[in-house]
Design a protein around this motif. Structure first.
Motif, PDB file in Angstrom:
ATOM      1  N   GLY A 229      -9.690  -9.885   1.171  1.00 47.47           N
ATOM      2  CA  GLY A 229     -11.140  -9.744   1.264  1.00 47.47           C
ATOM      3  C   GLY A 229     -11.621  -8.438   0.648  1.00 47.47           C
ATOM      4  N   LEU A 230     -12.869  -8.439   0.219  1.00 49.32           N
ATOM      5  CA  LEU A 230     -13.448  -7.308  -0.500  1.00 49.32           C
ATOM      6  C   LEU A 230     -13.506  -6.041   0.353  1.00 49.32           C
ATOM      7  CD1 LEU A 230     -14.917  -6.032  -2.897  1.00 49.32           C
ATOM      8  CD2 LEU A 230     -17.014  -7.186  -2.146  1.00 49.32           C
ATOM      9  N   VAL A 231     -14.000  -6.155   1.562  1.00 55.78           N
ATOM     10  CA  VAL A 231     -14.125  -4.972   2.417  1.00 55.78           C
ATOM     11  C   VAL A 231     -12.755  -4.348   2.672  1.00 55.78           C
ATOM     12  CG1 VAL A 231     -14.714  -4.170   4.736  1.00 55.78           C
ATOM     13  CG2 VAL A 231     -16.292  -5.671   3.505  1.00 55.78           C
ATOM     14  N   ALA A 232     -11.773  -5.169   3.005  1.00 55.36           N
ATOM     15  CA  ALA A 232     -10.427  -4.654   3.267  1.00 55.36           C
ATOM     16  C   ALA A 232      -9.832  -4.003   2.022  1.00 55.36           C
ATOM     17  CB  ALA A 232      -9.520  -5.777   3.760  1.00 55.36           C
ATOM     18  N   ALA A 233     -10.153  -4.544   0.852  1.00 55.53           N
ATOM     19  CA  ALA A 233      -9.628  -3.976  -0.393  1.00 55.53           C
ATOM     20  C   ALA A 233     -10.210  -2.593  -0.647  1.00 55.53           C
ATOM     21  CB  ALA A 233      -9.934  -4.909  -1.558  1.00 55.53           C
ATOM     22  N   VAL A 234     -11.499  -2.414  -0.372  1.00 53.55           N
ATOM     23  CA  VAL A 234     -12.112  -1.088  -0.510  1.00 53.55           C
ATOM     24  C   VAL A 234     -11.505  -0.121   0.499  1.00 53.55           C
ATOM     25  CG1 VAL A 234     -14.265   0.216  -0.237  1.00 53.55           C
ATOM     26  CG2 VAL A 234     -14.267  -1.939  -1.501  1.00 53.55           C
ATOM     27  N   GLN A 235     -11.286  -0.608   1.713  1.00 50.44           N
ATOM     28  CA  GLN A 235     -10.673   0.241   2.736  1.00 50.44           C
ATOM     29  C   GLN A 235      -9.254   0.639   2.343  1.00 50.44           C
ATOM     30  OE1 GLN A 235     -11.358  -2.461   6.005  1.00 50.44           O
ATOM     31  NE2 GLN A 235     -13.111  -1.274   6.773  1.00 50.44           N
ATOM     32  N   GLU A 236      -8.516  -0.265   1.679  1.00 47.16           N
ATOM     33  CA  GLU A 236      -7.180   0.075   1.204  1.00 47.16           C
ATOM     34  C   GLU A 236      -7.252   1.188   0.162  1.00 47.16           C
ATOM     35  OE1 GLU A 236      -3.222  -2.128  -0.626  1.00 47.16           O
ATOM     36  OE2 GLU A 236      -5.200  -2.690  -1.415  1.00 47.16           O
ATOM     37  N   ALA A 237      -8.200   1.096  -0.761  1.00 40.73           N
ATOM     38  CA  ALA A 237      -8.349   2.131  -1.783  1.00 40.73           C
ATOM     39  C   ALA A 237      -8.631   3.491  -1.150  1.00 40.73           C
ATOM     40  CB  ALA A 237      -9.465   1.750  -2.753  1.00 40.73           C
ATOM     41  N   ILE A 238      -9.491   3.490  -0.151  1.00 42.13           N
ATOM     42  CA  ILE A 238      -9.827   4.735   0.544  1.00 42.13           C
ATOM     43  C   ILE A 238      -8.610   5.281   1.284  1.00 42.13           C
ATOM     44  CG2 ILE A 238     -11.212   5.715   2.418  1.00 42.13           C
ATOM     45  CD1 ILE A 238     -13.463   3.767   1.514  1.00 42.13           C
ATOM     46  N   GLU A 239      -7.838   4.390   1.907  1.00 42.46           N
ATOM     47  CA  GLU A 239      -6.610   4.813   2.597  1.00 42.46           C
ATOM     48  C   GLU A 239      -5.650   5.490   1.624  1.00 42.46           C
ATOM     49  OE1 GLU A 239      -2.727   2.896   4.944  1.00 42.46           O
ATOM     50  OE2 GLU A 239      -4.410   1.600   4.350  1.00 42.46           O
ATOM     51  N   ILE A 240      -5.502   4.925   0.445  1.00 42.73           N
ATOM     52  CA  ILE A 240      -4.623   5.525  -0.569  1.00 42.73           C
ATOM     53  C   ILE A 240      -5.123   6.917  -0.933  1.00 42.73           C
ATOM     54  CG2 ILE A 240      -3.848   5.327  -2.971  1.00 42.73           C
ATOM     55  CD1 ILE A 240      -3.919   2.215  -2.493  1.00 42.73           C
ATOM     56  N   GLY A 241      -6.453   7.048  -1.097  1.00 44.34           N
ATOM     57  CA  GLY A 241      -7.015   8.350  -1.413  1.00 44.34           C
ATOM     58  C   GLY A 241      -6.785   9.375  -0.329  1.00 44.34           C
ATOM     59  N   GLU A 242      -6.949   8.959   0.909  1.00 44.89           N
ATOM     60  CA  GLU A 242      -6.765   9.888   2.031  1.00 44.89           C
ATOM     61  C   GLU A 242      -5.303  10.300   2.194  1.00 44.89           C
ATOM     62  OE1 GLU A 242      -9.947   9.559   5.455  1.00 44.89           O
ATOM     63  OE2 GLU A 242      -9.064   7.577   5.098  1.00 44.89           O
ATOM     64  N   LYS A 243      -4.406   9.331   2.150  1.00 44.29           N
ATOM     65  CA  LYS A 243      -2.997   9.631   2.414  1.00 44.29           C
ATOM     66  C   LYS A 243      -2.323  10.343   1.247  1.00 44.29           C
ATOM     67  CE  LYS A 243      -2.181   6.142   5.965  1.00 44.29           C
ATOM     68  NZ  LYS A 243      -1.394   4.951   6.379  1.00 44.29           N
ATOM     69  N   ALA A 244      -2.767  10.057   0.032  1.00 43.20           N
ATOM     70  CA  ALA A 244      -2.198  10.745  -1.137  1.00 43.20           C
ATOM     71  C   ALA A 244      -2.993  12.000  -1.493  1.00 43.20           C
ATOM     72  CB  ALA A 244      -2.149   9.803  -2.338  1.00 43.20           C
TER      73      ALA A 244
ATOM     74  N   THR B 271       0.835  -1.207   0.000  1.00 43.80           N
ATOM     75  CA  THR B 271       0.000   0.000   0.000  1.00 43.80           C
ATOM     76  C   THR B 271       0.861   1.244   0.000  1.00 43.80           C
ATOM     77  OG1 THR B 271      -1.710  -1.203   1.227  1.00 43.80           O
ATOM     78  CG2 THR B 271      -1.864   1.189   1.201  1.00 43.80           C
ATOM     79  N   ASP B 272       1.929   1.262   0.806  1.00 44.81           N
ATOM     80  CA  ASP B 272       2.799   2.435   0.883  1.00 44.81           C
ATOM     81  C   ASP B 272       3.480   2.724  -0.448  1.00 44.81           C
ATOM     82  OD1 ASP B 272       2.156   2.919   3.509  1.00 44.81           O
ATOM     83  OD2 ASP B 272       3.906   1.886   4.338  1.00 44.81           O
ATOM     84  N   GLU B 273       3.843   1.676  -1.172  1.00 49.20           N
ATOM     85  CA  GLU B 273       4.454   1.873  -2.487  1.00 49.20           C
ATOM     86  C   GLU B 273       3.465   2.559  -3.434  1.00 49.20           C
ATOM     87  OE1 GLU B 273       5.629  -0.942  -6.264  1.00 49.20           O
ATOM     88  OE2 GLU B 273       6.312  -1.614  -4.282  1.00 49.20           O
ATOM     89  N   VAL B 274       2.216   2.106  -3.412  1.00 48.30           N
ATOM     90  CA  VAL B 274       1.196   2.704  -4.273  1.00 48.30           C
ATOM     91  C   VAL B 274       0.935   4.153  -3.874  1.00 48.30           C
ATOM     92  CG1 VAL B 274      -1.201   2.550  -5.052  1.00 48.30           C
ATOM     93  CG2 VAL B 274       0.126   0.453  -4.713  1.00 48.30           C
ATOM     94  N   ILE B 275       0.902   4.428  -2.575  1.00 50.78           N
ATOM     95  CA  ILE B 275       0.678   5.795  -2.092  1.00 50.78           C
ATOM     96  C   ILE B 275       1.769   6.729  -2.611  1.00 50.78           C
ATOM     97  CG2 ILE B 275       0.682   7.260  -0.031  1.00 50.78           C
ATOM     98  CD1 ILE B 275      -0.734   4.920   1.433  1.00 50.78           C
ATOM     99  N   ALA B 276       3.010   6.263  -2.617  1.00 50.71           N
ATOM    100  CA  ALA B 276       4.116   7.095  -3.099  1.00 50.71           C
ATOM    101  C   ALA B 276       3.900   7.504  -4.550  1.00 50.71           C
ATOM    102  CB  ALA B 276       5.443   6.341  -2.943  1.00 50.71           C
ATOM    103  N   LEU B 277       3.444   6.569  -5.382  1.00 46.82           N
ATOM    104  CA  LEU B 277       3.188   6.888  -6.789  1.00 46.82           C
ATOM    105  C   LEU B 277       1.948   7.761  -6.928  1.00 46.82           C
ATOM    106  CD1 LEU B 277       3.951   3.493  -8.583  1.00 46.82           C
ATOM    107  CD2 LEU B 277       5.516   5.254  -7.752  1.00 46.82           C
ATOM    108  N   ALA B 278       0.952   7.490  -6.085  1.00 44.19           N
ATOM    109  CA  ALA B 278      -0.288   8.269  -6.151  1.00 44.19           C
ATOM    110  C   ALA B 278      -0.039   9.731  -5.801  1.00 44.19           C
ATOM    111  CB  ALA B 278      -1.333   7.667  -5.216  1.00 44.19           C
ATOM    112  N   LYS B 279       0.925   9.996  -4.950  1.00 44.10           N
ATOM    113  CA  LYS B 279       1.243  11.384  -4.604  1.00 44.10           C
ATOM    114  C   LYS B 279       1.788  12.145  -5.813  1.00 44.10           C
ATOM    115  CE  LYS B 279       1.967  10.809   0.369  1.00 44.10           C
ATOM    116  NZ  LYS B 279       2.949  10.826   1.493  1.00 44.10           N
ATOM    117  N   VAL B 280       2.502  11.465  -6.677  1.00 43.27           N
ATOM    118  CA  VAL B 280       2.963  12.087  -7.917  1.00 43.27           C
ATOM    119  C   VAL B 280       1.756  12.458  -8.787  1.00 43.27           C
ATOM    120  CG1 VAL B 280       4.325  11.780 -10.021  1.00 43.27           C
ATOM    121  CG2 VAL B 280       5.140  10.824  -7.854  1.00 43.27           C
ATOM    122  N   VAL B 281       0.811  11.559  -8.854  1.00 38.55           N
ATOM    123  CA  VAL B 281      -0.401  11.812  -9.630  1.00 38.55           C
ATOM    124  C   VAL B 281      -1.155  13.001  -9.050  1.00 38.55           C
ATOM    125  CG1 VAL B 281      -2.605  10.826 -10.380  1.00 38.55           C
ATOM    126  CG2 VAL B 281      -0.557   9.389 -10.304  1.00 38.55           C
ATOM    127  N   ARG B 282      -1.256  13.055  -7.727  1.00 37.90           N
ATOM    128  CA  ARG B 282      -1.933  14.172  -7.060  1.00 37.90           C
ATOM    129  C   ARG B 282      -1.306  15.512  -7.439  1.00 37.90           C
ATOM    130  NH1 ARG B 282      -1.161  15.339  -1.693  1.00 37.90           N
ATOM    131  NH2 ARG B 282       1.039  15.292  -2.260  1.00 37.90           N
TER     132      ARG B 282
END
Length: 516
Positions: A228-243, A198-209
């Motif tokens: 699991g599905l719920v955790a995967a959605v929560q991961e996506a939201i975490e990426i959005g919040e942190k990036a 997740t942290d690796e993806v967040i780093a790239l997402a910050k460039v996009v931001r």
């Protein structure tokens, strides 16, 4: 005398009031029921197109038009062209013989987004020039694929990225954003994207931001495969919040009986995030069967680290083979069973149209063993019938969910998504016509930042379709997924006709769009 002057002035004023302004247009559309992409009810409007823009929208009563082409849309629906936010049309657009993009064009699609699921053509600048050289039938919007970038830097290895490798990936993401990408996609279910933390993806997402882009994600798990599905959605939201950037969940679904009817929980989780200020949206295709590569569907990611050759080396290892077969068997169950896995495209054509269970029976093998015999013959795509109508309708009725096809070879959604949604869900009153149109046009444009498209409005690019409510519908099915949809009467792309009276005129009027 005074009375005569008054009468004369009255007559002159009356003549002045009757005088019409003159307007020259290239295309004039009259008498249609116009859905502008935003409002909930249609209006009888006249539309004038000049060059690649909509120059006039109104009742036309005070305008004397001179037009090169007049379209009488009486009894028809006039709408902005549909925008498909999740496609694999890039696989056809690179081919001059397929760059017309007719499977999408005849659905009413005038703009496709490519580079989804973490996989994009690289470098974008080179492919943009290829599209311009060959010509394309629809507009194209690019995403940069996180999986593609990871593979360029790290290959197909299942390991954590070093700080130096993350910096190199960030540089490549910036390069592709500079080339005009609207954002980054991930395919966290697929190798090699799935190997990223997740942290690796967040780093790239910050460039996009930093470039004002969007994060579009195929979730790490759409069912019960890994986190699991719920955790995967929560991961996506975490990426959005942190990036701190908008998150768009691609083809949102509950895949497999183990997660059926979790849509209610997911909707609550997403709407709670929206209340916190996280921009979360999603797209969806209107089918009960998903489709992907058979290997991606059933093989554990650890076993395919390094690519296909590495997979078969592990499969030949007597110490690893039992574990691989066990996990493949479990994944087949998650997909609904071998009888629900239909081969829709294969390098070995004899497999097409058969289920994995039927192929296994013919081979005298268990289904988990048969898949490796299928792999040995080359690539195979599979449709798995593993979604609940309840979840499909539930997601569809949310105003933050828009229409997409995930169009790819072998599944009827490539040819039929938008007309099918109208035929199956608008006609059956799951959603209304305006919601269908708005969720296929302006809402998608707003999500991706595609400016001045998705609405019928003066000054906007003239991407306009005209279709017949009585006949608009899909023809493609799982037995014959290559049938063009019907009912589209006209398609105007960048102010030029591409479809006239239901027939493609051969003109390639699409453009590659850039982030503005």
């Amino acid at each position: 005398m005074k009375h005569k002057i008054i009468i004369l002035l009255t007559l002159l004023l009356g003549l002045g009031a009757c005088k019409k302004d003159r307007m020259e247009v290239d295309i004039l559309i009259e008498n249609g029921a116009v859905y502008n992409g935003v409002d909930s009810i249609p209006t009888m409007l006249t539309i004038g197109v000049v060059g690649d823009r909509i120059a006039y929208v109104g009742n036309g009563k005070r305008i004397d038009f001179s037009s090169k082409k007049t379209i009488d849309a009486e009894g028809l629906i006039v709408s902005p062209g549909f925008i498909d936010p999740h496609t694999h049309a890039d696989r056809d657009l690179k081919n001059p013989e397929e760059s017309h993009n007719k499977p999408f064009l005849f659905q009413g699609v005038t703009t496709v987004v490519v580079g989804n699921d973490g996989s994009s053509d690289y470098p974008l600048a080179e492919y943009e020039q290829l599209y311009k050289k060959n010509g394309i039938g629809t507009n194209v919007t690019f995403l940069v694929g996180q999986g593609t970038i990871r593979e360029k830097v790290m290959g197909l290895s299942d390991r954590e990225a070093t700080d130096v490798e993350i910096l190199k990936m960030m540089e490549l993401v910036q390069q592709e954003m500079d080339a005009g990408a609207f954002g980054m996609s991930t395919g966290l279910f697929y190798a090699p994207g799935s190997y990223a933390s997740t942290d690796e993806v967040i780093a790239l997402a910050k460039v996009v931001r930093q470039n004002g882009g969007i994060y579009d994600t195929h979730l790490r798990d759409e069912g019960a495969y890994s986190i699991g599905l719920v955790a995967a959605v929560q991961e996506a939201i975490e990426i959005g919040e942190k990036a701190d950037l908008p998150i768009h969940i691609s083809h949102i679904k509950c895949l497999g009986k183990q997660v059926w009817e979790q849509s209610d929980s997911l909707i609550t989780i997403i709407e709670e995030a929206q209340k916190r200020g996280v921009k979360v949206t999603a797209n969806q295709y209107p089918y009960e069967a998903s489709a992907t590569g058979l290997k991606s569907a059933v093989v554990p990611r650890w076993a395919e680290s390094g690519g296909k050759d590495s997979l078969f080396i592990r499969y030949a290892d007597a110490r690893l083979k039992p574990q691989i077969l066990h996990e493949v068997a479990e994944n087949i169950v998650l997909r609904g069973g071998a009888d629900k896995l239909l081969i829709v495209d294969s390098d070995h054509k004899e497999f097409e149209g058969k289920t994995v269970q039927e192929i296994a029976k013919d081979m005298g093998l268990e289904a988990n063993e048969a898949v490796f015999e299928i792999f040995a013959k080359g690539h195979a795509r599979v449709a798995s019938f593993s979604m609940s109508p309840y979840d499909i309708k539930n997601f569809m009725q949310q105003d933050w969910v828009v229409t997409s096809s995930d169009g790819n070879t072998g599944h009827p959604r490539k040819y039929g998504t938008f007309p099918r949604k109208y035929k199956e869900y608008v006609k059956n009153k799951v959603i209304n016509l305006a919601d269908f149109i708005n969720g296929s046009t302006s809402r998608t444009a707003d999500i991706f930042g595609i400016v001045q498209r998705g609405k019928i409005q003066e000054g906007y690019h003239a991407d306009i379709i005209i279709f017949d409510l009585e006949t608009f519908g899909d023809k493609a099915d799982y037995q014959d997924p290559f049938q063009l949809s019907e009912g589209l009467r006209y398609s105007i792309i960048n102010g030029k006709l591409s479809v006239e009276k239901g027939t493609f005129n051969g003109q390639l009027n699409g453009k590659t769009l850039k982030k503005e």
